[in-house]
Design an enzyme around this catalytic site. Structure first.
Site, short mmCIF file in Angstrom:
data_model
loop_
_atom_site.label_atom_id
_atom_site.label_comp_id
_atom_site.label_asym_id
_atom_site.label_seq_id
_atom_site.Cartn_x
_atom_site.Cartn_y
_atom_site.Cartn_z
N SER A 102 0.85 -1.18 0.08
CA SER A 102 -0.01 -0.10 -0.17
C SER A 102 0.79 1.32 0.06
O SER A 102 2.02 1.08 0.37
CB SER A 102 -0.73 0.12 1.28
OG SER A 102 -1.47 1.23 1.61
N TYR A 106 -1.52 -0.80 10.52
CA TYR A 106 -1.63 -1.19 8.84
C TYR A 106 -0.45 -0.58 8.09
O TYR A 106 0.10 -1.10 7.31
CB TYR A 106 -2.89 -0.28 8.43
CG TYR A 106 -3.27 -0.47 6.90
CD1 TYR A 106 -3.54 -2.03 6.41
CD2 TYR A 106 -2.93 0.09 5.86
CE1 TYR A 106 -3.88 -2.06 5.14
CE2 TYR A 106 -2.82 0.24 4.62
CZ TYR A 106 -3.54 -1.05 4.21
OH TYR A 106 -3.95 -1.36 2.78
#
Length: 265
Positions: A152, A166
């Site tokens: 990501s 995350y």
């Protein structure tokens, strides 16, 4: 300069055997449809049996051979069973796409340790195990292979709203990608990651809506995106096909940002 014939052939994956985990998720479905349409034999793995049947049926309609494994990659035994399913159905494994993962959002002083651990397990540990069992099979075959992980933009950039788990997990996926790219370089197995920013999915659908809140959030986000729009599923299809095909044979340990220039500025 050597001649390599028709450049389109570099992207030909017809007849290749691909295992996709998290096949019912937003990126997993893109991966499944893309590789099905390109002529791959598919092994689709996910925990939701009903959604798994839906994506399997959609891929079958594209004339793909589809094997389903109703399981999440929670441990090495389950991951090995996914690889074994590919070998049982088609005798080999050529492509691994790890599209499984998760996120839990909370400020660090409010996040339980078990939530942090669950995100790290789903995004990092399970990716590592899948890469491990796929590497063993691909080495046994002796003719290379393609491992595609999902990172990501948050593996590179922080986030102010409770993303410590995350961001840490995706930075770790980047580390695995780079380390394995180095470790497996001479085997013919390439290891790369696709790193999207926000793209259309069930979880982000609200950002595309015509509400005041969505407009405010979208305007702030798009001020950092040179392309001036949010991502669409098809924006991930091209990078995936590239990383799954011979076209990327000289690319390994690479993080490919599908982000409209978000991480460039």
């Amino acid at each position: 300069m050597s001649s390599f014939g028709n450049p389109h052939s570099l992207f030909d994956v017809e007849g290749r055997v691909a295992l996709i985990t998290g096949a019912t998720g937003a990126f997993g479905q893109v991966a499944a449809r893309t590789l099905a349409d390109a002529g791959c034999h598919l092994v689709l793995a996910a925990g939701n049996a009903e959604s798994l049947k839906e994506i399997a049926d959609a891929c079958s309609e594209l004339s793909a051979s589809v094997t389903v494994v109703n399981s999440r990659p929670d441990d090495e035994e389950k991951c090995q069973a996914m690889v074994d399913a590919a070998v049982a159905a088609h005798g080999r494994l050529d492509i691994l796409v790890v599209a499984s993962g998760m996120n839990k959002v909370a400020k660090i002083d409010e996040m339980p340790l078990e939530d942090f651990t669950s995100v790290m397990d789903a995004n990092v540990t399970h990716s590592w195990i899948l890469a491990k069992v796929a590497t063993k099979q691909m080495k046994k075959q002796g003719d290379g292979g393609k491992i595609v992980l999902v990172s990501s933009a948050r593996g590179l950039l922080g986030h102010p709203n409770g993303y410590t788990a995350y961001c840490a997990s995706k930075a770790a996926v980047d580390g695995i990608t780079k380390a394995l790219g180095c470790e497996l370089g001479e085997t013919g197995i390439t290891v790369n990651a696709i790193a999207p920013t926000v793209f259309r999915s069930p979880l982000t659908a609200w950002m595309f809506e015509d509400t005041d809140h969505a407009k405010t959030v979208r305007t702030g986000f798009l001020s950092r995106v040179p392309k001036g729009r949010l991502g669409e599923p098809e924006d991930l299809a091209g990078p995936l096909l590239f990383l799954a095909s011979r076209a990327s044979d000289f690319y390994t340990g690479h993080i490919l940002y599908a982000d409209g220039g978000y991480t460039a500025g």
